[in-house]
Scaffold this motif. Structure first.
Motif, PDB file in Angstrom:
ATOM      1  N   PRO A   8       0.543  -1.148   0.187  1.00  0.00           N
ATOM      2  CA  PRO A   8      -0.061  -0.144   0.197  1.00  0.00           C
ATOM      3  C   PRO A   8       1.014   1.498   0.026  1.00  0.00           C
ATOM      4  O   PRO A   8       0.237   2.274  -0.269  1.00  0.00           O
ATOM      5  N   ASP A   9       1.986   1.114   0.178  1.00  0.00           N
ATOM      6  CA  ASP A   9       2.745   2.575   0.240  1.00  0.00           C
ATOM      7  C   ASP A   9       3.369   2.921  -1.039  1.00  0.00           C
ATOM      8  O   ASP A   9       4.327   3.865  -1.020  1.00  0.00           O
ATOM      9  N   ILE A  10       3.082   2.332  -1.951  1.00  0.00           N
ATOM     10  CA  ILE A  10       3.545   2.596  -3.351  1.00  0.00           C
ATOM     11  C   ILE A  10       2.844   3.996  -3.612  1.00  0.00           C
ATOM     12  O   ILE A  10       1.620   4.197  -3.369  1.00  0.00           O
ATOM     13  N   PRO A  11       3.580   5.104  -3.918  1.00  0.00           N
ATOM     14  CA  PRO A  11       3.092   6.429  -3.999  1.00  0.00           C
ATOM     15  C   PRO A  11       2.058   6.460  -4.988  1.00  0.00           C
ATOM     16  O   PRO A  11       1.828   5.649  -6.141  1.00  0.00           O
ATOM     17  N   ALA A  12       1.010   7.302  -4.952  1.00  0.00           N
ATOM     18  CA  ALA A  12      -0.001   7.715  -5.888  1.00  0.00           C
ATOM     19  C   ALA A  12       0.295   8.377  -7.301  1.00  0.00           C
ATOM     20  O   ALA A  12      -0.254   8.218  -8.258  1.00  0.00           O
ATOM     21  N   GLU A  13       1.417   9.427  -6.996  1.00  0.00           N
ATOM     22  CA  GLU A  13       1.804  10.111  -8.015  1.00  0.00           C
ATOM     23  C   GLU A  13       3.542  10.363  -7.740  1.00  0.00           C
ATOM     24  O   GLU A  13       4.136  10.186  -6.586  1.00  0.00           O
ATOM     25  N   SER A  14       4.197  10.780  -9.042  1.00  0.00           N
ATOM     26  CA  SER A  14       5.462  11.334  -8.901  1.00  0.00           C
ATOM     27  C   SER A  14       5.657  12.474  -9.883  1.00  0.00           C
ATOM     28  O   SER A  14       5.209  12.330 -10.867  1.00  0.00           O
ATOM     29  N   ASP A  15       6.199  13.396  -9.404  1.00  0.00           N
ATOM     30  CA  ASP A  15       6.138  14.658 -10.294  1.00  0.00           C
ATOM     31  C   ASP A  15       5.009  15.133 -10.839  1.00  0.00           C
ATOM     32  O   ASP A  15       5.138  15.678 -12.340  1.00  0.00           O
ATOM     33  N   GLY A  16       3.771  15.025 -10.218  1.00  0.00           N
ATOM     34  CA  GLY A  16       2.594  15.294 -10.731  1.00  0.00           C
ATOM     35  C   GLY A  16       1.860  14.223 -11.620  1.00  0.00           C
ATOM     36  O   GLY A  16       0.764  14.527 -12.142  1.00  0.00           O
ATOM     37  N   ILE A  17       2.718  13.075 -11.876  1.00  0.00           N
ATOM     38  CA  ILE A  17       2.154  12.223 -12.884  1.00  0.00           C
ATOM     39  C   ILE A  17       1.532  10.977 -12.125  1.00  0.00           C
ATOM     40  O   ILE A  17       2.198  10.394 -11.170  1.00  0.00           O
ATOM     41  N   PRO A  18       0.433  10.585 -12.283  1.00  0.00           N
ATOM     42  CA  PRO A  18      -0.338   9.401 -11.604  1.00  0.00           C
ATOM     43  C   PRO A  18       0.417   8.161 -11.643  1.00  0.00           C
ATOM     44  O   PRO A  18       0.695   8.040 -13.196  1.00  0.00           O
ATOM     45  N   ILE A  19       0.826   7.641 -10.727  1.00  0.00           N
ATOM     46  CA  ILE A  19       1.345   6.377 -10.990  1.00  0.00           C
ATOM     47  C   ILE A  19       0.461   5.099 -11.211  1.00  0.00           C
ATOM     48  O   ILE A  19      -0.282   4.793 -10.396  1.00  0.00           O
ATOM     49  N   ARG A  20       0.062   4.521 -12.375  1.00  0.00           N
ATOM     50  CA  ARG A  20      -0.984   3.491 -12.639  1.00  0.00           C
ATOM     51  C   ARG A  20      -0.583   2.168 -13.402  1.00  0.00           C
ATOM     52  O   ARG A  20      -1.272   1.259 -13.128  1.00  0.00           O
ATOM     53  N   HIS A  21       0.379   2.453 -14.235  1.00  0.00           N
ATOM     54  CA  HIS A  21       0.414   1.309 -15.296  1.00  0.00           C
ATOM     55  C   HIS A  21       2.047   0.916 -15.084  1.00  0.00           C
ATOM     56  O   HIS A  21       2.962   1.476 -14.859  1.00  0.00           O
ATOM     57  N   GLU A  22       2.105  -0.338 -15.426  1.00  0.00           N
ATOM     58  CA  GLU A  22       3.562  -0.708 -15.741  1.00  0.00           C
ATOM     59  C   GLU A  22       3.983  -0.849 -17.123  1.00  0.00           C
ATOM     60  O   GLU A  22       3.256  -1.375 -17.843  1.00  0.00           O
ATOM     61  N   LEU A  23       5.173  -0.725 -17.270  1.00  0.00           N
ATOM     62  CA  LEU A  23       5.771  -0.731 -18.757  1.00  0.00           C
ATOM     63  C   LEU A  23       6.833  -1.770 -18.893  1.00  0.00           C
ATOM     64  O   LEU A  23       7.811  -1.691 -17.880  1.00  0.00           O
ATOM     65  N   GLU A  24       6.671  -2.846 -19.392  1.00  0.00           N
ATOM     66  CA  GLU A  24       7.578  -3.904 -19.733  1.00  0.00           C
ATOM     67  C   GLU A  24       8.471  -3.635 -20.937  1.00  0.00           C
ATOM     68  O   GLU A  24       8.130  -3.477 -21.836  1.00  0.00           O
ATOM     69  N   LEU A  25       9.734  -3.839 -20.793  1.00  0.00           N
ATOM     70  CA  LEU A  25      10.755  -3.582 -21.524  1.00  0.00           C
ATOM     71  C   LEU A  25      11.728  -4.965 -21.617  1.00  0.00           C
ATOM     72  O   LEU A  25      11.715  -5.577 -20.703  1.00  0.00           O
ATOM     73  N   ALA A  26      12.145  -5.034 -22.743  1.00  0.00           N
ATOM     74  CA  ALA A  26      13.256  -6.229 -22.822  1.00  0.00           C
ATOM     75  C   ALA A  26      14.466  -5.864 -24.087  1.00  0.00           C
ATOM     76  O   ALA A  26      14.152  -5.152 -24.827  1.00  0.00           O
ATOM     77  N   LEU A  27      15.496  -6.701 -23.638  1.00  0.00           N
ATOM     78  CA  LEU A  27      16.487  -6.326 -24.502  1.00  0.00           C
ATOM     79  C   LEU A  27      17.115  -7.708 -24.736  1.00  0.00           C
ATOM     80  O   LEU A  27      17.392  -8.546 -24.033  1.00  0.00           O
TER      81      LEU A  27
END
Length: 160
Positions: A139-158
């Motif tokens: 539950p302590d994951i912040p709701a926003e950072s630098d005014g951007i709502p934190i909602r989605h995960e972005l998956e990256l691969a190399l």
């Protein structure tokens, strides 16, 4: 200013815990994508040093066919520490005969997205509203950072 990178060893327990705690408010982090809480301090990884001082830590998990970067923290930003840590985990994956590196970050982490893409990672998936579900476990994951709502995960691969 020379950067050196070495695998995390038993003697690094305190410094890894300190870096993780300073960056993530503890050593337990949410492994985005898999929806599990992980003690990142117990994972394999690398410690980077710059002129003999700890400059960064990377931890990873073996995901069967790929290594997933769980945490990466450059204590000294803008000096090549992050790239040196990625070089080390990339070499470890290649040495194990693995075909790719993966990582997941959040939609607000624009600085990291730029860094990862410049390194060669490709965006392979968007997990909409996944951070909202992750908050059920942490539950302590912040709701926003630098005014951007934190909602989605972005998956990256190399691909290696």
């Amino acid at each position: 200013m020379a950067i050196s990178v070495r695998p995390i060893g038993p003697e690094d327990e305190r410094v890894v815990a300190r870096v993780l705690t300073d960056s993530w408010a503890g050593t337990t982090v949410m492994a985005l994508g898999s929806g599990e809480l992980i003690d990142a301090a117990a994972l394999p990884g690398f410690v980077a040093a710059l002129d003999g001082e700890v400059a960064g830590v990377l931890t990873y998990a073996d995901r069967g066919g790929s290594l997933e970067i769980i945490t990466i923290n450059a204590v000294v930003p803008g000096k090549g520490v992050g790239a040196a840590l990625l070089d080390a985990v990339r070499a470890a994956a290649v040495a194990q005969g693995l075909s790719r590196l993966t990582l997941i970050t959040t939609n607000d982490n624009t600085h990291a997205l730029r860094f990862y893409q410049r390194y060669g990672f490709d965006l392979v998936a968007l997990h909409r509203n996944a951070v909202d579900r992750a908050r059920d476990l942490k539950p302590d994951i912040p709701a926003e950072s630098d005014g951007i709502p934190i909602r989605h995960e972005l998956e990256l691969a190399l691909l290696l």
